[in-house]
Design a protein around this motif. Structure first.
Motif, PDB file in Angstrom:
ATOM      1  N   ALA A   1      27.823  42.016  86.438  1.00  0.00           N
ATOM      2  CA  ALA A   1      26.994  41.243  85.510  1.00  0.00           C
ATOM      3  C   ALA A   1      25.543  41.232  85.988  1.00  0.00           C
ATOM      4  O   ALA A   1      25.269  41.209  87.184  1.00  0.00           O
ATOM      5  CB  ALA A   1      27.510  39.817  85.401  1.00  0.00           C
ATOM      6  N   LEU A   2      24.616  41.243  85.027  1.00  0.00           N
ATOM      7  CA  LEU A   2      23.198  41.187  85.375  1.00  0.00           C
ATOM      8  C   LEU A   2      22.865  39.901  86.114  1.00  0.00           C
ATOM      9  O   LEU A   2      22.032  39.897  87.020  1.00  0.00           O
ATOM     10  CB  LEU A   2      22.331  41.306  84.123  1.00  0.00           C
ATOM     11  CG  LEU A   2      22.284  42.658  83.445  1.00  0.00           C
ATOM     12  CD1 LEU A   2      21.301  42.620  82.280  1.00  0.00           C
ATOM     13  CD2 LEU A   2      21.915  43.750  84.403  1.00  0.00           C
ATOM     14  N   SER A   3      23.521  38.804  85.744  1.00  0.00           N
ATOM     15  CA  SER A   3      23.263  37.538  86.431  1.00  0.00           C
ATOM     16  C   SER A   3      23.646  37.626  87.903  1.00  0.00           C
ATOM     17  O   SER A   3      22.957  37.089  88.774  1.00  0.00           O
ATOM     18  CB  SER A   3      24.011  36.399  85.751  1.00  0.00           C
ATOM     19  OG  SER A   3      25.400  36.667  85.712  1.00  0.00           O
TER      20      SER A   3
ATOM     21  N   SER B   1      21.579  34.374  76.076  1.00  0.00           N
ATOM     22  CA  SER B   1      23.021  34.547  75.897  1.00  0.00           C
ATOM     23  C   SER B   1      23.417  36.015  76.039  1.00  0.00           C
ATOM     24  O   SER B   1      24.416  36.342  76.693  1.00  0.00           O
ATOM     25  CB  SER B   1      23.432  34.013  74.528  1.00  0.00           C
ATOM     26  OG  SER B   1      24.781  34.298  74.273  1.00  0.00           O
ATOM     27  N   ASP B   2      22.643  36.912  75.429  1.00  0.00           N
ATOM     28  CA  ASP B   2      22.926  38.346  75.572  1.00  0.00           C
ATOM     29  C   ASP B   2      22.762  38.799  77.017  1.00  0.00           C
ATOM     30  O   ASP B   2      23.553  39.608  77.517  1.00  0.00           O
ATOM     31  CB  ASP B   2      22.006  39.169  74.665  1.00  0.00           C
ATOM     32  CG  ASP B   2      22.414  39.122  73.217  1.00  0.00           C
ATOM     33  OD1 ASP B   2      23.540  38.640  72.918  1.00  0.00           O
ATOM     34  OD2 ASP B   2      21.619  39.551  72.362  1.00  0.00           O
ATOM     35  N   TRP B   3      21.749  38.283  77.705  1.00  0.00           N
ATOM     36  CA  TRP B   3      21.551  38.629  79.109  1.00  0.00           C
ATOM     37  C   TRP B   3      22.750  38.181  79.943  1.00  0.00           C
ATOM     38  O   TRP B   3      23.193  38.913  80.835  1.00  0.00           O
ATOM     39  CB  TRP B   3      20.275  37.977  79.636  1.00  0.00           C
ATOM     40  CG  TRP B   3      20.087  38.139  81.112  1.00  0.00           C
ATOM     41  CD1 TRP B   3      19.604  39.235  81.754  1.00  0.00           C
ATOM     42  CD2 TRP B   3      20.391  37.188  82.131  1.00  0.00           C
ATOM     43  NE1 TRP B   3      19.585  39.019  83.108  1.00  0.00           N
ATOM     44  CE2 TRP B   3      20.064  37.773  83.363  1.00  0.00           C
ATOM     45  CE3 TRP B   3      20.909  35.892  82.111  1.00  0.00           C
ATOM     46  CZ2 TRP B   3      20.235  37.106  84.573  1.00  0.00           C
ATOM     47  CZ3 TRP B   3      21.071  35.228  83.313  1.00  0.00           C
ATOM     48  CH2 TRP B   3      20.742  35.834  84.522  1.00  0.00           C
ATOM     49  N   ALA B   4      23.279  37.012  79.669  1.00  0.00           N
ATOM     50  CA  ALA B   4      24.412  36.490  80.436  1.00  0.00           C
ATOM     51  C   ALA B   4      25.676  37.310  80.209  1.00  0.00           C
ATOM     52  O   ALA B   4      26.579  37.288  81.044  1.00  0.00           O
ATOM     53  CB  ALA B   4      24.661  35.027  80.076  1.00  0.00           C
ATOM     54  N   GLN B   5      25.756  38.042  79.097  1.00  0.00           N
ATOM     55  CA  GLN B   5      26.949  38.835  78.791  1.00  0.00           C
ATOM     56  C   GLN B   5      26.716  40.338  78.968  1.00  0.00           C
ATOM     57  O   GLN B   5      27.518  41.147  78.524  1.00  0.00           O
ATOM     58  CB  GLN B   5      27.394  38.549  77.360  1.00  0.00           C
ATOM     59  CG  GLN B   5      27.797  37.112  77.142  1.00  0.00           C
ATOM     60  CD  GLN B   5      28.049  36.806  75.690  1.00  0.00           C
ATOM     61  OE1 GLN B   5      27.978  37.666  74.825  1.00  0.00           O
ATOM     62  NE2 GLN B   5      28.355  35.547  75.404  1.00  0.00           N
TER      63      GLN B   5
ATOM     64  N   PHE C   1      26.341  43.689  81.301  1.00  0.00           N
ATOM     65  CA  PHE C   1      26.824  44.227  82.564  1.00  0.00           C
ATOM     66  C   PHE C   1      26.179  45.590  82.803  1.00  0.00           C
ATOM     67  O   PHE C   1      25.825  46.294  81.864  1.00  0.00           O
ATOM     68  CB  PHE C   1      28.352  44.378  82.539  1.00  0.00           C
ATOM     69  CG  PHE C   1      29.072  43.067  82.502  1.00  0.00           C
ATOM     70  CD1 PHE C   1      29.615  42.537  83.652  1.00  0.00           C
ATOM     71  CD2 PHE C   1      29.201  42.349  81.313  1.00  0.00           C
ATOM     72  CE1 PHE C   1      30.277  41.321  83.624  1.00  0.00           C
ATOM     73  CE2 PHE C   1      29.852  41.136  81.284  1.00  0.00           C
ATOM     74  CZ  PHE C   1      30.390  40.620  82.443  1.00  0.00           C
ATOM     75  N   MET C   2      26.047  45.953  84.087  1.00  0.00           N
ATOM     76  CA  MET C   2      25.474  47.247  84.445  1.00  0.00           C
ATOM     77  C   MET C   2      26.465  48.006  85.315  1.00  0.00           C
ATOM     78  O   MET C   2      27.094  47.440  86.210  1.00  0.00           O
ATOM     79  CB  MET C   2      24.177  47.065  85.211  1.00  0.00           C
ATOM     80  CG  MET C   2      23.481  48.377  85.505  1.00  0.00           C
ATOM     81  SD  MET C   2      22.024  48.178  86.537  1.00  0.00           S
ATOM     82  CE  MET C   2      22.727  48.506  88.132  1.00  0.00           C
ATOM     83  N   CYS C   3      26.598  49.292  85.043  1.00  0.00           N
ATOM     84  CA  CYS C   3      27.441  50.147  85.863  1.00  0.00           C
ATOM     85  C   CYS C   3      26.668  50.520  87.123  1.00  0.00           C
ATOM     86  O   CYS C   3      25.537  50.999  87.037  1.00  0.00           O
ATOM     87  CB  CYS C   3      27.831  51.402  85.073  1.00  0.00           C
ATOM     88  SG  CYS C   3      28.807  52.578  86.045  1.00  0.00           S
ATOM     89  N   ARG C   4      27.268  50.291  88.275  1.00  0.00           N
ATOM     90  CA  ARG C   4      26.594  50.624  89.530  1.00  0.00           C
ATOM     91  C   ARG C   4      26.597  52.127  89.792  1.00  0.00           C
ATOM     92  O   ARG C   4      25.834  52.607  90.608  1.00  0.00           O
ATOM     93  CB  ARG C   4      27.267  49.905  90.698  1.00  0.00           C
ATOM     94  CG  ARG C   4      26.974  48.426  90.726  1.00  0.00           C
ATOM     95  CD  ARG C   4      27.485  47.851  92.031  1.00  0.00           C
ATOM     96  NE  ARG C   4      27.355  46.424  92.053  1.00  0.00           N
ATOM     97  CZ  ARG C   4      26.507  45.773  92.838  1.00  0.00           C
ATOM     98  NH1 ARG C   4      25.727  46.443  93.641  1.00  0.00           N
ATOM     99  NH2 ARG C   4      26.443  44.471  92.808  1.00  0.00           N
ATOM    100  N   ARG C   5      27.424  52.828  89.081  1.00  0.00           N
ATOM    101  CA  ARG C   5      27.520  54.273  89.309  1.00  0.00           C
ATOM    102  C   ARG C   5      26.484  55.056  88.495  1.00  0.00           C
ATOM    103  O   ARG C   5      25.758  55.880  89.030  1.00  0.00           O
ATOM    104  CB  ARG C   5      28.923  54.735  88.958  1.00  0.00           C
ATOM    105  CG  ARG C   5      29.199  56.155  89.289  1.00  0.00           C
ATOM    106  CD  ARG C   5      30.644  56.443  89.017  1.00  0.00           C
ATOM    107  NE  ARG C   5      31.036  57.739  89.509  1.00  0.00           N
ATOM    108  CZ  ARG C   5      32.155  58.308  89.190  1.00  0.00           C
ATOM    109  NH1 ARG C   5      33.009  57.684  88.391  1.00  0.00           N
ATOM    110  NH2 ARG C   5      32.458  59.480  89.660  1.00  0.00           N
TER     111      ARG C   5
END
Length: 151
Positions: A22-24, A132-136, A138-142
């Motif tokens: 998650a970005l958070s 709200s969109d920021w909280a949901q 996610f970023m792929c670490r790969r």
């Protein structure tokens, strides 16, 4: 036999990797506060800066931008009107310029009020949706792909 709850692992849509975060969480892990005897501050990694949450708009910048010009015009408009009232014979040619300055100051005041109204609308209507969109998100670490995943 009791049924065990199985957590569904999300996978990246682009590369299929299960290493999404998650970005958070990225923001929290990459942001550090420090304080010493004479200094204090916050340091962030590049990933934390990229994953930072949206921020609400501030009134201070608008107040300084509009307020300075408004104060300048209204101040010199009022000073000009006082000069015209004290010396009506000598200042007949300045009436138009002084009236223009004063009216420009009033228009700037109205512009500042409309700008404040736009800031309030953004903070009330748009910012909660962005957060709200920021909280949901996610970023792929790969591969680095961002995905909006609703629970």
């Amino acid at each position: 036999m009791a049924a065990t709850g199985q957590v569904m692992a999300y996978r990246c849509e682009q590369c299929g990797s299960p290493e999404i975060v998650a970005l958070s969480q990225l923001y929290e892990q990459g942001t550090r506060s420090f304080s010493g005897r004479f200094t204090s501050g916050v340091s962030q990694s590049f990933t934390a800066k990229a994953a930072s949450p949206p921020s609400p708009r501030n009134y201070v910048r608008a107040l300084f931008g509009w307020g300075f010009a408004m104060f300048f015009c209204v101040f010199w408009g009022i000073a000009g009107f006082r000069g015209i009232l004290q010396h009506p014979q000598k200042t007949e040619s300045l009436e138009g310029a002084v009236t223009f300055l004063f009216c420009l100051g009033l228009m700037l005041f109205l512009g500042m009020l409309f700008h404040f109204r736009r800031i309030a609308h953004y903070n009330r209507e748009v910012y909660p949706l962005l957060h709200s969109d920021w909280a949901q998100t996610f970023m792929c670490r790969r591969c680095g792909k961002y995905s909006l995943i609703h629970p």
